[in-house]
Design an enzyme around this catalytic site. Structure first.
Site, PDB file in Angstrom:
ATOM      1  CG  ASN A  23      -1.855   1.110   1.346  1.00 43.63           C
ATOM      2  OD1 ASN A  23      -1.837   2.022   0.498  1.00 43.63           O
ATOM      3  ND2 ASN A  23      -2.698   1.090   2.353  1.00 43.63           N
ATOM      4  CE  LYS A  30       0.454   3.225   6.437  1.00 40.79           C
ATOM      5  NZ  LYS A  30      -0.858   3.829   6.461  1.00 40.79           N
ATOM      6  NE  ARG A 107      -6.355   1.352  -0.036  1.00 42.56           N
ATOM      7  CZ  ARG A 107      -6.729   1.746   1.161  1.00 42.56           C
ATOM      8  NH1 ARG A 107      -5.913   1.573   2.184  1.00 42.56           N
ATOM      9  NH2 ARG A 107      -7.897   2.304   1.344  1.00 42.56           N
ATOM     10  CG  HIS A 196     -12.441   3.802   3.139  1.00 41.84           C
ATOM     11  ND1 HIS A 196     -13.094   4.895   3.661  1.00 41.84           N
ATOM     12  CD2 HIS A 196     -11.131   4.020   3.363  1.00 41.84           C
ATOM     13  CE1 HIS A 196     -12.215   5.748   4.164  1.00 41.84           C
ATOM     14  NE2 HIS A 196     -11.006   5.235   3.991  1.00 41.84           N
ATOM     15  CG  HIS A 224     -13.254   2.727   6.978  1.00 42.34           C
ATOM     16  ND1 HIS A 224     -12.515   1.575   6.847  1.00 42.34           N
ATOM     17  CD2 HIS A 224     -12.360   3.740   7.040  1.00 42.34           C
ATOM     18  CE1 HIS A 224     -11.230   1.882   6.852  1.00 42.34           C
ATOM     19  NE2 HIS A 224     -11.111   3.197   6.957  1.00 42.34           N
ATOM     20  NE  ARG A 257      -8.852  12.778   3.019  1.00 43.65           N
ATOM     21  CZ  ARG A 257      -8.910  11.454   2.907  1.00 43.65           C
ATOM     22  NH1 ARG A 257     -10.029  10.858   2.539  1.00 43.65           N
ATOM     23  NH2 ARG A 257      -7.854  10.719   3.159  1.00 43.65           N
ATOM     24  CD  GLU A 399      -8.461  -0.711   4.838  1.00 46.42           C
ATOM     25  OE1 GLU A 399      -7.680  -0.470   5.784  1.00 46.42           O
ATOM     26  OE2 GLU A 399      -8.937   0.177   4.118  1.00 46.42           O
TER      27      GLU A 399
HETATM   28  P1  ADP Z   1      -5.996   5.553   8.558  1.00 41.29           P
HETATM   29  O1  ADP Z   1      -7.151   6.118   7.804  1.00 41.29           O
HETATM   30  O2  ADP Z   1      -4.777   6.393   8.517  1.00 41.29           O
HETATM   31  O3  ADP Z   1      -5.746   4.073   8.306  1.00 41.29           O
HETATM   32  P2  ADP Z   1      -6.785   4.668  11.214  1.00 41.29           P
HETATM   33  O4  ADP Z   1      -7.819   3.672  10.839  1.00 41.29           O
HETATM   34  O5  ADP Z   1      -5.506   4.157  11.784  1.00 41.29           O
HETATM   35  O6  ADP Z   1      -6.488   5.688  10.056  1.00 41.29           O
HETATM   36  O7  ADP Z   1      -7.450   5.666  12.276  1.00 41.29           O
HETATM   37  C1  ADP Z   1      -6.746   6.756  12.762  1.00 41.29           C
HETATM   38  C2  ADP Z   1      -7.691   7.519  13.682  1.00 41.29           C
HETATM   39  O8  ADP Z   1      -8.080   6.646  14.746  1.00 41.29           O
HETATM   40  C3  ADP Z   1      -7.001   8.726  14.322  1.00 41.29           C
HETATM   41  O9  ADP Z   1      -7.892   9.834  14.303  1.00 41.29           O
HETATM   42  C4  ADP Z   1      -6.787   8.263  15.737  1.00 41.29           C
HETATM   43  O10 ADP Z   1      -6.811   9.310  16.660  1.00 41.29           O
HETATM   44  C5  ADP Z   1      -7.981   7.348  15.953  1.00 41.29           C
HETATM   45  N1  ADP Z   1      -7.750   6.456  17.078  1.00 41.29           N
HETATM   46  C6  ADP Z   1      -6.804   5.510  17.198  1.00 41.29           C
HETATM   47  N2  ADP Z   1      -6.858   4.940  18.431  1.00 41.29           N
HETATM   48  C7  ADP Z   1      -7.865   5.554  19.086  1.00 41.29           C
HETATM   49  C8  ADP Z   1      -8.412   5.457  20.399  1.00 41.29           C
HETATM   50  N3  ADP Z   1      -7.936   4.585  21.273  1.00 41.29           N
HETATM   51  N4  ADP Z   1      -9.443   6.243  20.721  1.00 41.29           N
HETATM   52  C9  ADP Z   1      -9.929   7.145  19.848  1.00 41.29           C
HETATM   53  N5  ADP Z   1      -9.453   7.311  18.604  1.00 41.29           N
HETATM   54  C10 ADP Z   1      -8.437   6.532  18.227  1.00 41.29           C
END
Ligand code: ADP
Length: 413
Positions: A23, A30, A107, A196, A224, A257, A399
């Site tokens: 990705n 990644k 991806r 997504h 999501h 966004r 994913e």
């Molecule tokens: P990406 O779209 O980059 O893959 P992720 O699915 O990793 O993103 O989600 C990142 C978001 O999840 C960030 O806004 C982060 O603050 C939030 N997040 C991660 N852990 C927690 C938590 N324990 N409580 C609340 N929000 C969280």
């Protein structure tokens, strides 16, 4: 360090279908080595901050089932990042040349109207992904860089592209068509594509399994909620509506966004603030969403600010909840029945208070939160009571596995 014995047994056990999933983002690469059949992860890692500081200092990590390694390296581009990843496999295992890889799965964010299934990458496919760059100027070029780097490093393997948009090719015309003039739609591809896809597909399938029902009989809303966020209405395993549009800017409030925005805002700011299209595009991608509302793009920081009494952070969360409630209600009506709501990705999986706020306001549909289950949710968890007319679940997304699984259809043909 991995022991050689453990490694060999890992690889023998999953010899059937190991794939490397890649990705590539604008400044990251990644990767994950996993068995496409059962999803067993053998290693994963990332090279981050590629090309930043003039390529001086990228940060890389590589994790196997037994160990984690972190390094800092000079890394100017995705070719250098791929070299770092391959070196990590060679040094820390598993050894890719012994893994029996059946392919490399990439991806790709935008497949436009052309790609509705995984496809083996050949020069024609590369040219088509390139031609789609105007639809995803921030994402497809980085995806292409990753593909080219991996093809150069692993030239004997089959490389497959899996598209974020593909799951949504089943959107009915009423959901995918924007009310704009015909030339915009026919000549310029202006429509709702949705993104997504691997996450929505995976979570919808797992949610059906948790309900104990055939996916063909389930009407679901998948939320999501990560840095990027989108909702999807899934009817019988097919996407019938989704909140992202032509681009991943549309729909829900995201880290940076804005989601739904009156189209008049562009002209309004051009006339009043002298904002150019490029400035506007940049702001939409980087300065809006949670960042624009309260100065934090990370949801954990937003929640900390709420706890500290910051009214801007409170309003940001209220807007997030307002949109999630609205979209779920709208999709329930579109589906004609709602069996379950699934929360996934970083925020969806971890922010129990946000889930509670959303589900409390969906009481009109007979949703009844199980407060204790929601607060303690870890892994796949039902978070509504047994009496709840609509079930809700936390379903950690996967994913990479979904991409690997879907790519098997072309890899094993
Ligand atoms: P990406 O779209 O980059 O893959 P992720 O699915 O990793 O993103 O989600 C990142 C978001 O999840 C960030 O806004 C982060 O603050 C939030 N997040 C991660 N852990 C927690 C938590 N324990 N409580 C609340 N929000 C969280």
């Amino acid at each position: 360090m991995d022991s050689a014995g453990g490694l060999v047994s890992d690889l023998t056990q999953h010899a059937g279908d190991p794939v490397l999933v890649v990705n590539a983002g604008s400044s990251s690469l990644k990767y994950e080595l996993l068995a496409a059949g059962d999803g067993t992860r053998m290693a994963r890692g990332a090279v981050e901050r590629i090309g930043e500081d003039g390529g001086a200092q990228a940060e890389a990590w590589h994790e196997t089932s037994r160990s984690r390694h972190e390094t800092s390296d000079a890394c100017a581009d995705h070719h250098a990042a791929m070299d770092i990843a391959l070196r990590a496999f060679a040094t820390h295992g598993p050894r890719l040349e012994q893994a029996g890889l059946v392919g490399v799965v990439h991806r790709v964010v935008h497949g436009g109207d052309r790609f509705v299934d995984p496809v083996v990458i050949d020069p024609d496919v590369l040219a088509a992904i390139e031609a789609l760059v105007p639809l995803a100027p921030l994402h497809n070029p980085a995806n292409l860089d990753g593909i080219r780097a991996a093809q150069a490093a692993l030239p004997d393997l089959t490389h497959v592209a899996v598209f974020d948009t593909a799951f949504h090719h089943t959107l009915p015309a009423a959901a995918s068509t924007f009310a704009v003039p015909r030339p915009w739609r026919q000549q310029w591809g202006v429509r709702r594509y949705g993104f997504h896809g691997p996450s929505h597909a995976y979570v919808a399938r797992r949610t059906a399994a948790l309900l104990g029902r055939d996916p063909a009989d389930c009407k679901l809303v998948v939320l999501h909620l990560g840095n990027g966020a989108s909702a999807c209405a899934v009817d019988g395993g097919r996407s019938v509506d989704t909140s992202m549009g032509l681009s991943p800017l549309d729909g829900l409030v995201m880290g940076t966004r804005p989601g739904w925005l009156d189209p008049a805002v562009a002209g309004h700011l051009a006339r009043l603030a002298g904002m150019s299209i490029d400035e506007f595009d940049h702001a939409l991608a980087h300065d809006c969403g949670l960042q624009g509302l309260c100065g934090h793009n990370d949801f954990r920081a937003v929640m900390d600010a709420c706890r500290d009494g910051d009214p801007d952070a409170d309003l940001a969360v209220e807007i997030v909840v307002h949109r999630l409630v609205g979209v779920t209600g709208a999709y329930a009506a579109t589906l004609g029945r709602l069996d379950a709501i699934a929360f996934t990705a970083g925020i969806g999986e971890h922010a129990a208070d946000l889930r509670a706020a959303v589900l409390d306001r969906l009481g009109i549909f007979g949703v009844e939160l199980d407060v204790a289950a929601n607060a303690a949710a870890s892994g796949e968890t039902r978070i509504t009571t047994t009496k709840s007319a609509v079930a809700a679940y936390v379903v950690p997304t996967n994913e990479a596995w979904e991409m690997a699984r879907s790519a098997l259809t072309v890899l094993t043909r």
